[in-house]
Design a protein around this motif. Structure first.
Motif, PDB file in Angstrom:
ATOM      1  N   ASP A  88       0.829  -1.213   0.000  1.00 20.74           N
ATOM      2  CA  ASP A  88       0.000   0.000   0.000  1.00 20.74           C
ATOM      3  C   ASP A  88       0.861   1.261   0.000  1.00 20.74           C
ATOM      4  OD1 ASP A  88      -2.310  -1.474  -0.033  1.00 20.74           O
ATOM      5  OD2 ASP A  88      -2.633  -1.373   2.145  1.00 20.74           O
ATOM      6  N   GLY A  89       2.054   1.205   0.595  1.00 21.66           N
ATOM      7  CA  GLY A  89       2.914   2.374   0.673  1.00 21.66           C
ATOM      8  C   GLY A  89       3.730   2.605  -0.587  1.00 21.66           C
ATOM      9  N   ASP A  90       3.775   1.652  -1.477  1.00 22.60           N
ATOM     10  CA  ASP A  90       4.572   1.798  -2.693  1.00 22.60           C
ATOM     11  C   ASP A  90       3.812   2.666  -3.692  1.00 22.60           C
ATOM     12  OD1 ASP A  90       6.725   1.392  -4.410  1.00 22.60           O
ATOM     13  OD2 ASP A  90       5.761  -0.323  -5.360  1.00 22.60           O
ATOM     14  N   ALA A  91       4.525   3.625  -4.256  1.00 21.93           N
ATOM     15  CA  ALA A  91       3.910   4.501  -5.255  1.00 21.93           C
ATOM     16  C   ALA A  91       4.883   4.638  -6.422  1.00 21.93           C
ATOM     17  CB  ALA A  91       3.605   5.862  -4.653  1.00 21.93           C
ATOM     18  N   VAL A  92       4.348   4.666  -7.585  1.00 22.17           N
ATOM     19  CA  VAL A  92       5.154   4.841  -8.791  1.00 22.17           C
ATOM     20  C   VAL A  92       5.096   6.312  -9.180  1.00 22.17           C
ATOM     21  CG1 VAL A  92       5.408   4.179 -11.214  1.00 22.17           C
ATOM     22  CG2 VAL A  92       4.648   2.494  -9.526  1.00 22.17           C
ATOM     23  N   ALA A  93       6.269   6.896  -9.341  1.00 21.23           N
ATOM     24  CA  ALA A  93       6.329   8.308  -9.701  1.00 21.23           C
ATOM     25  C   ALA A  93       5.974   8.475 -11.172  1.00 21.23           C
ATOM     26  CB  ALA A  93       7.724   8.853  -9.430  1.00 21.23           C
ATOM     27  N   LEU A  94       5.308   9.562 -11.480  1.00 24.95           N
ATOM     28  CA  LEU A  94       4.975   9.873 -12.860  1.00 24.95           C
ATOM     29  C   LEU A  94       6.246  10.282 -13.610  1.00 24.95           C
ATOM     30  CD1 LEU A  94       1.702  11.917 -12.315  1.00 24.95           C
ATOM     31  CD2 LEU A  94       1.930   9.581 -13.134  1.00 24.95           C
ATOM     32  N   PRO A  95       6.311   9.985 -14.881  1.00 25.61           N
ATOM     33  CA  PRO A  95       7.511  10.364 -15.639  1.00 25.61           C
ATOM     34  C   PRO A  95       7.621  11.886 -15.751  1.00 25.61           C
ATOM     35  CG  PRO A  95       5.831   9.505 -17.111  1.00 25.61           C
ATOM     36  CD  PRO A  95       5.336   9.289 -15.721  1.00 25.61           C
ATOM     37  N   GLY A  96       8.856  12.349 -15.769  1.00 27.99           N
ATOM     38  CA  GLY A  96       9.109  13.780 -15.874  1.00 27.99           C
ATOM     39  C   GLY A  96       8.955  14.271 -17.306  1.00 27.99           C
ATOM     40  N   ALA A  97       8.955  15.566 -17.453  1.00 29.12           N
ATOM     41  CA  ALA A  97       8.775  16.168 -18.775  1.00 29.12           C
ATOM     42  C   ALA A  97       9.944  15.829 -19.696  1.00 29.12           C
ATOM     43  CB  ALA A  97       8.617  17.675 -18.647  1.00 29.12           C
ATOM     44  N   ALA A  98      11.157  15.739 -19.134  1.00 25.48           N
ATOM     45  CA  ALA A  98      12.332  15.429 -19.955  1.00 25.48           C
ATOM     46  C   ALA A  98      12.203  14.036 -20.566  1.00 25.48           C
ATOM     47  CB  ALA A  98      13.598  15.521 -19.117  1.00 25.48           C
ATOM     48  N   LEU A  99      11.734  13.079 -19.782  1.00 24.52           N
ATOM     49  CA  LEU A  99      11.549  11.721 -20.304  1.00 24.52           C
ATOM     50  C   LEU A  99      10.477  11.689 -21.389  1.00 24.52           C
ATOM     51  CD1 LEU A  99      12.123   8.690 -20.238  1.00 24.52           C
ATOM     52  CD2 LEU A  99      10.449   8.504 -18.400  1.00 24.52           C
ATOM     53  N   LEU A 100       9.391  12.410 -21.171  1.00 26.05           N
ATOM     54  CA  LEU A 100       8.334  12.450 -22.174  1.00 26.05           C
ATOM     55  C   LEU A 100       8.831  13.070 -23.480  1.00 26.05           C
ATOM     56  CD1 LEU A 100       5.268  13.486 -19.991  1.00 26.05           C
ATOM     57  CD2 LEU A 100       5.801  11.232 -20.906  1.00 26.05           C
ATOM     58  N   HIS A 101       9.618  14.125 -23.405  1.00 29.68           N
ATOM     59  CA  HIS A 101      10.157  14.754 -24.612  1.00 29.68           C
ATOM     60  C   HIS A 101      11.148  13.831 -25.320  1.00 29.68           C
ATOM     61  CE1 HIS A 101       8.164  18.564 -24.218  1.00 29.68           C
ATOM     62  NE2 HIS A 101       8.565  18.683 -22.961  1.00 29.68           N
ATOM     63  N   ARG A 102      11.951  13.109 -24.535  1.00 25.78           N
ATOM     64  CA  ARG A 102      12.917  12.183 -25.135  1.00 25.78           C
ATOM     65  C   ARG A 102      12.201  11.043 -25.855  1.00 25.78           C
ATOM     66  NH1 ARG A 102      16.500  10.236 -20.788  1.00 25.78           N
ATOM     67  NH2 ARG A 102      15.431   8.259 -20.929  1.00 25.78           N
ATOM     68  N   ILE A 103      11.141  10.545 -25.272  1.00 28.94           N
ATOM     69  CA  ILE A 103      10.362   9.478 -25.919  1.00 28.94           C
ATOM     70  C   ILE A 103       9.721  10.001 -27.197  1.00 28.94           C
ATOM     71  CG2 ILE A 103       8.311   8.025 -25.687  1.00 28.94           C
ATOM     72  CD1 ILE A 103       9.043   7.738 -22.712  1.00 28.94           C
ATOM     73  N   ALA A 104       9.143  11.192 -27.123  1.00 24.69           N
ATOM     74  CA  ALA A 104       8.492  11.766 -28.311  1.00 24.69           C
ATOM     75  C   ALA A 104       9.511  12.053 -29.412  1.00 24.69           C
ATOM     76  CB  ALA A 104       7.749  13.045 -27.930  1.00 24.69           C
ATOM     77  N   ALA A 105      10.724  12.431 -29.042  1.00 25.09           N
ATOM     78  CA  ALA A 105      11.737  12.739 -30.045  1.00 25.09           C
ATOM     79  C   ALA A 105      12.229  11.485 -30.760  1.00 25.09           C
ATOM     80  CB  ALA A 105      12.913  13.463 -29.389  1.00 25.09           C
ATOM     81  N   THR A 106      12.212  10.357 -30.083  1.00 25.28           N
ATOM     82  CA  THR A 106      12.706   9.118 -30.708  1.00 25.28           C
ATOM     83  C   THR A 106      11.601   8.306 -31.354  1.00 25.28           C
ATOM     84  OG1 THR A 106      12.516   7.915 -28.620  1.00 25.28           O
ATOM     85  CG2 THR A 106      14.649   8.962 -29.100  1.00 25.28           C
ATOM     86  N   ALA A 107      10.384   8.748 -31.239  1.00 27.83           N
ATOM     87  CA  ALA A 107       9.271   8.001 -31.841  1.00 27.83           C
ATOM     88  C   ALA A 107       9.350   8.111 -33.360  1.00 27.83           C
ATOM     89  CB  ALA A 107       7.930   8.554 -31.343  1.00 27.83           C
TER      90      ALA A 107
END
Length: 132
Positions: A52-71
């Protein structure tokens, strides 16, 4: 309720009795009241607290831009040049069919002695007899 079944219930549903199957809830509560059941219930409660205490952090803007750039970019489709050809062929086929079906209707009905008809439709004997 066997110890194996109680352990399976704790593994599947956790330490909260409200999550246990209703048909087996009373038997599991009776087993949980024993010393062995309390030990197993405590282990399951610690595991539930960790999960219950484990939480997954949302991806940062830099990661989202890097993914979009390599798509990969979408491929541009070539126009389908066979569609107009298909339409033209279908139109020609319909015209040929209509011509084949109308041919018997276009011929004049036979009547009289047939001399006028043979002249109109190009009977060579009639043309020679008339002197033309």
């Amino acid at each position: 309720m066997t110890p194996e079944r109680f352990a399976a219930i704790l593994d599947a549903y956790g330490a909260t009795p409200a999550r246990w199957p209703e048909a087996e809830r009373e038997g599991a509560r009776a087993w949980a009241a024993t010393a062995e059941g309390q030990r197993m219930l405590g282990e399951a409660a610690r595991l539930d607290a960790m999960l219950d205490g484990d939480a997954v952090a949302l991806p940062g803007a830099a990661l989202l831009h890097r993914i979009a750039a390599t798509a990969p970019l979408p491929r541009r489709r070539r126009p389908r040049l066979w569609w107009p050809g298909f339409g033209l062929a279908a139109t020609a086929a319909c015209g040929a069919l209509a011509g084949a079906l109308i041919q018997p209707l276009a011929a004049p009905p036979p009547h009289g002695d047939g001399e006028a008809l043979s002249y109109a439709w190009g009977n060579d004997d009639t043309i020679e007899e008339s002197g033309i």
